[in-house]
Design an enzyme around this catalytic site. Structure first.
Site, PDB file in Angstrom:
ATOM      1  N   LYS A 124       0.791  -1.073  -0.103  1.00 54.35           N
ATOM      2  CA  LYS A 124      -0.040  -0.149  -0.058  1.00 54.35           C
ATOM      3  C   LYS A 124       0.677   1.141   0.033  1.00 54.35           C
ATOM      4  CE  LYS A 124      -4.597   0.796   0.167  1.00 54.35           C
ATOM      5  NZ  LYS A 124      -5.492  -0.167  -0.357  1.00 54.35           N
ATOM      6  N   ASP A 164      -7.137   3.908  -4.467  1.00 54.59           N
ATOM      7  CA  ASP A 164      -7.919   3.927  -2.967  1.00 54.59           C
ATOM      8  C   ASP A 164      -8.434   5.054  -2.706  1.00 54.59           C
ATOM      9  OD1 ASP A 164      -7.912   1.830  -0.623  1.00 54.59           O
ATOM     10  OD2 ASP A 164      -7.284   3.785   0.152  1.00 54.59           O
TER      11      ASP A 164
HETATM   12  P1  NDP Z   1     -13.015   7.547  -2.680  1.00 52.37           P
HETATM   13  O1  NDP Z   1     -12.004   8.627  -2.345  1.00 52.37           O
HETATM   14  O2  NDP Z   1     -13.617   7.211  -4.092  1.00 52.37           O
HETATM   15  O3  NDP Z   1     -14.313   7.819  -1.502  1.00 52.37           O
HETATM   16  C1  NDP Z   1     -13.768   7.915   0.089  1.00 52.37           C
HETATM   17  C2  NDP Z   1     -15.319   7.985   0.494  1.00 52.37           C
HETATM   18  O4  NDP Z   1     -15.162   8.015   1.819  1.00 52.37           O
HETATM   19  C3  NDP Z   1     -15.624   9.636   0.231  1.00 52.37           C
HETATM   20  O5  NDP Z   1     -17.040   9.671   0.255  1.00 52.37           O
HETATM   21  C4  NDP Z   1     -15.083  10.313   1.570  1.00 52.37           C
HETATM   22  O6  NDP Z   1     -15.492  11.589   1.723  1.00 52.37           O
HETATM   23  C5  NDP Z   1     -15.123   9.519   2.538  1.00 52.37           C
HETATM   24  N1  NDP Z   1     -13.964   9.474   3.531  1.00 52.37           N
HETATM   25  C6  NDP Z   1     -12.851   9.282   3.131  1.00 52.37           C
HETATM   26  N2  NDP Z   1     -11.989   9.505   4.262  1.00 52.37           N
HETATM   27  C7  NDP Z   1     -13.109   9.716   5.250  1.00 52.37           C
HETATM   28  C8  NDP Z   1     -12.878  10.169   6.645  1.00 52.37           C
HETATM   29  N3  NDP Z   1     -11.525  10.013   7.254  1.00 52.37           N
HETATM   30  N4  NDP Z   1     -14.078  10.186   7.460  1.00 52.37           N
HETATM   31  C9  NDP Z   1     -14.960  10.189   6.958  1.00 52.37           C
HETATM   32  N5  NDP Z   1     -15.400  10.128   5.295  1.00 52.37           N
HETATM   33  C10 NDP Z   1     -14.145   9.427   4.755  1.00 52.37           C
HETATM   34  O7  NDP Z   1     -12.560   6.071  -1.889  1.00 52.37           O
HETATM   35  P2  NDP Z   1     -12.741   4.492  -2.285  1.00 52.37           P
HETATM   36  O8  NDP Z   1     -14.456   4.598  -2.534  1.00 52.37           O
HETATM   37  O9  NDP Z   1     -12.194   3.886  -3.406  1.00 52.37           O
HETATM   38  O10 NDP Z   1     -12.489   3.847  -0.783  1.00 52.37           O
HETATM   39  C11 NDP Z   1     -13.496   3.726   0.274  1.00 52.37           C
HETATM   40  C12 NDP Z   1     -12.866   2.632   1.001  1.00 52.37           C
HETATM   41  O11 NDP Z   1     -12.829   1.471   0.423  1.00 52.37           O
HETATM   42  C13 NDP Z   1     -11.507   2.737   1.732  1.00 52.37           C
HETATM   43  O12 NDP Z   1     -11.603   2.352   2.927  1.00 52.37           O
HETATM   44  C14 NDP Z   1     -10.645   1.986   0.838  1.00 52.37           C
HETATM   45  O13 NDP Z   1      -9.499   1.640   1.370  1.00 52.37           O
HETATM   46  C15 NDP Z   1     -11.546   0.882   0.417  1.00 52.37           C
HETATM   47  N6  NDP Z   1     -11.218   0.182  -0.840  1.00 52.37           N
HETATM   48  C16 NDP Z   1     -11.120   0.713  -1.858  1.00 52.37           C
HETATM   49  C17 NDP Z   1     -11.192  -0.182  -3.075  1.00 52.37           C
HETATM   50  C18 NDP Z   1     -10.888   0.512  -4.475  1.00 52.37           C
HETATM   51  O14 NDP Z   1     -10.958  -0.394  -5.235  1.00 52.37           O
HETATM   52  N7  NDP Z   1     -11.280   1.610  -4.747  1.00 52.37           N
HETATM   53  C19 NDP Z   1     -10.790  -1.675  -3.019  1.00 52.37           C
HETATM   54  C20 NDP Z   1     -11.087  -2.002  -1.569  1.00 52.37           C
HETATM   55  C21 NDP Z   1     -11.193  -1.243  -0.485  1.00 52.37           C
HETATM   56  P3  NDP Z   1     -14.898  12.916   1.147  1.00 52.37           P
HETATM   57  O15 NDP Z   1     -15.114  12.989  -0.328  1.00 52.37           O
HETATM   58  O16 NDP Z   1     -15.425  13.802   1.853  1.00 52.37           O
HETATM   59  O17 NDP Z   1     -13.253  12.629   1.377  1.00 52.37           O
HETATM   60  O1  2IT Z   2      -7.985  -1.816  -0.848  1.00 47.82           O
HETATM   61  C1  2IT Z   2      -7.789  -2.289  -2.010  1.00 47.82           C
HETATM   62  O2  2IT Z   2      -8.013  -3.427  -1.978  1.00 47.82           O
HETATM   63  C2  2IT Z   2      -7.720  -1.270  -3.021  1.00 47.82           C
HETATM   64  N1  2IT Z   2      -7.629  -0.230  -2.723  1.00 47.82           N
HETATM   65  C3  2IT Z   2      -7.469  -1.948  -4.357  1.00 47.82           C
HETATM   66  C4  2IT Z   2      -5.930  -2.376  -4.809  1.00 47.82           C
HETATM   67  C5  2IT Z   2      -5.715  -2.779  -6.081  1.00 47.82           C
HETATM   68  O3  2IT Z   2      -4.483  -2.921  -6.271  1.00 47.82           O
HETATM   69  O4  2IT Z   2      -6.530  -2.750  -6.849  1.00 47.82           O
END
Ligand code: NDP
Ligand code: 2IT
Length: 448
Positions: A124, A164
């Site tokens: 990461k 992420d």
């Molecule tokens: P995005 O940046 O697209 O969205 C994140 C969302 O969470 C936004 O609505 C954001 O609000 C909110 N957020 C982020 N940080 C905080 C915080 N500290 N407190 C409150 N709200 C928060 O990210 P993703 O949707 O990609 O990721 C969301 C989660 O999913 C994370 O935990 C990530 O690690 C996990 N994840 C993502 C994957 C991927 O493929 N993208 C794969 C597996 C897991 P704001 O817009 O206000 O910042």
């Molecule tokens: O938390 C996760 O699994 C991700 N943000 C996706 C990682 C990836 O390599 O696609």
């Protein structure tokens, strides 16, 4: 192996890393029994080697903002473990990013990637840079400065970053562009790329869709259909939006979203039209979820600075999809009191240990992120496979493979996590299955 002593030792060596210690403690507690069944593991101190990352790069990222001011952020890449494949994992840009958070994420990624059955180790990276309010050119200059440091340490068979929090298609595009320029090579070193330059269909949707597929597998163990169920979601980014899209297509009711400023609750469930409005608001205009509430006071309540969990009065399912530790013991008790019988985590480690204990005590279906959100990295793995073959699969083919992978992860959880009374402890199941594959590979490869 004495779990308490092991954790105390790590705590004294890494005292300022609470998220990292939280993630390690959960895994070590749940695999302690199986670890003891293989004394050979402990003879080579395997657990410690699995918990401490292989290496960490830390660097300063200097970039110029639109006013000509030079700004400095911290950049990191944690390469946790590559026993079963090249390091693989996302990049997070958020003001809260620090080493503890990236170490916990890289640790979790190692087990998650093992569960996918694809050849990917765990990593990461990220920065405390906040994309919020930055112009497109500022984002580009930051991404270029970040990759200027990182490019030496990554590669298609070395370490493959992706998105992420705060890193989506736009940022991956800019990072890939600079990587290509520095290396003079066009390789599949990043995943989540644009469709025109090696990206995979369904990668943007994969984490959210995959979580819904995992949920359906869990619900099937109790003969429950997701149709008409009331689902509370947190976040409104990539994962939250595609979770909602898939749920709506299956006839479920989506009753909440959030962002870092607050939450909306729509007691009747959002319509397809309202979903499309929220989707455009968050993706095209990069707006705030409060803007939807302002436009629709008749259907929707807004709770500034609050998470949704205590405000959903009747709920069947919760899918936390924002960030770590966003659902605590009180939230869990509120959800249970509101009728929640299933939790499937889109985010990484969104539930605190106290919340998880509440869910498991209540014997509800509870899936940890490393199982439920593995769809994203799975399709990243499929993107790597397509790049290596110079092929492009159809959306249907990728989606079918994603469904199969999520079903397979569910099967692994049931195999290793079923209690004597039949309750499936998905935490133990996911941790044990993920651990055993990595452990066997590490044993075979000697002390490296
Ligand atoms: P995005 O940046 O697209 O969205 C994140 C969302 O969470 C936004 O609505 C954001 O609000 C909110 N957020 C982020 N940080 C905080 C915080 N500290 N407190 C409150 N709200 C928060 O990210 P993703 O949707 O990609 O990721 C969301 C989660 O999913 C994370 O935990 C990530 O690690 C996990 N994840 C993502 C994957 C991927 O493929 N993208 C794969 C597996 C897991 P704001 O817009 O206000 O910042
Ligand atoms: O938390 C996760 O699994 C991700 N943000 C996706 C990682 C990836 O390599 O696609």
């Amino acid at each position: 192996m004495d779990v308490k002593l092991f954790i105390e030792d790590l705590r004294s060596r890494f005292p300022n890393e609470p998220e990292y210690l939280q993630a390690v403690e959960e895994v070590v507690n749940s695999i302690a029994d199986v670890y003891s069944q293989y004394p050979a593991f402990d003879r080579v101190n395997l657990l410690e080697r699995l918990c401490i990352p292989d290496r960490i790069y830390t660097f300063r990222v200097s970039w110029v903002d639109d006013n000509g001011r030079v700004r400095n952020n911290m950049g990191y890449r944690v390469q946790h473990n590559n026993a079963i494949g090249p390091y693989k994992g996302g990049i997070r840009f958020h003001s809260s990013v620090n080493l503890s958070i990236l170490k916990f994420l890289a640790f979790e990624q190692t087990f998650k990637n093992s569960l996918t059955t694809l050849a990917m180790g765990g990593a990461k990276g990220g920065s405390d840079f906040s994309p919020r309010g930055k112009s497109d050119m500022e984002i580009m200059r930051f991404c270029q400065a970040f990759v200027n440091e990182l490019y030496r340490h990554i590669g298609p068979d070395t370490d493959v970053p992706a998105g992420d929090i705060g890193v989506g298609g736009r940022e991956v595009g800019y990072m890939f562009g600079w990587y290509k320029k520095m290396t003079r090579e066009f390789t599949g070193t990043f995943t989540g790329k644009g469709l025109d330059f090696g990206g995979s269909l369904i990668r943007p949707e994969a984490t959210g869709y995959g979580n819904v597929y995992f949920l359906q597998n869990m619900l099937a163990t109790r003969d429950i259909d997701v149709k008409d169920k009331r689902v509370a979601i947190s976040g409104s980014g990539n994962v939250a939006l595609y979770t909602a899209e898939k749920l709506l297509s299956l006839g479920a009711k989506v009753i909440s979203f959030s962002d870092s400023d607050g939450s909306i609750v729509v007691p009747e469930g959002i319509t397809q039209e309202q979903f499309e409005e929220i989707f455009d608001l968050k993706t095209l205009y990069r707006g705030r979820i409060s803007e939807f509430a302002e436009k629709h006071p008749d259907v929707c309540k807004y709770f500034p600075r609050e998470r949704p969990w205590k405000h959903v009065e009747k709920v069947d399912i919760a899918m936390p999809s924002a960030t770590q530790n966003e659902l605590d013991g009180d939230d869990a008790r509120a959800l249970l009191a509101a009728g929640c019988f299933a939790v499937s985590e889109g985010a990484n480690m969104p539930s605190t240990p106290e919340a998880i204990a509440e869910f498991q005590k209540a014997r509800i279906l509870y899936a940890p992120g490393k199982a439920a959100n593995a769809g994203g990295v799975s399709v990243s793995g499929l993107e790597m496979a397509q790049n290596a073959q110079m092929m492009h699969w159809t959306a249907e083919e990728v989606d079918n493979r994603l469904r199969d992978i999520m079903a397979d992860i569910h099967t692994q959880c049931v195999k290793y996590g079923t209690d004597e009374d039949g309750y499936v402890n998905y935490v133990r199941g996911a941790n044990t299955a993920g651990f055993l594959k990595v452990a066997r590979a590490m044993m075979a490869q000697g002390v490296v």
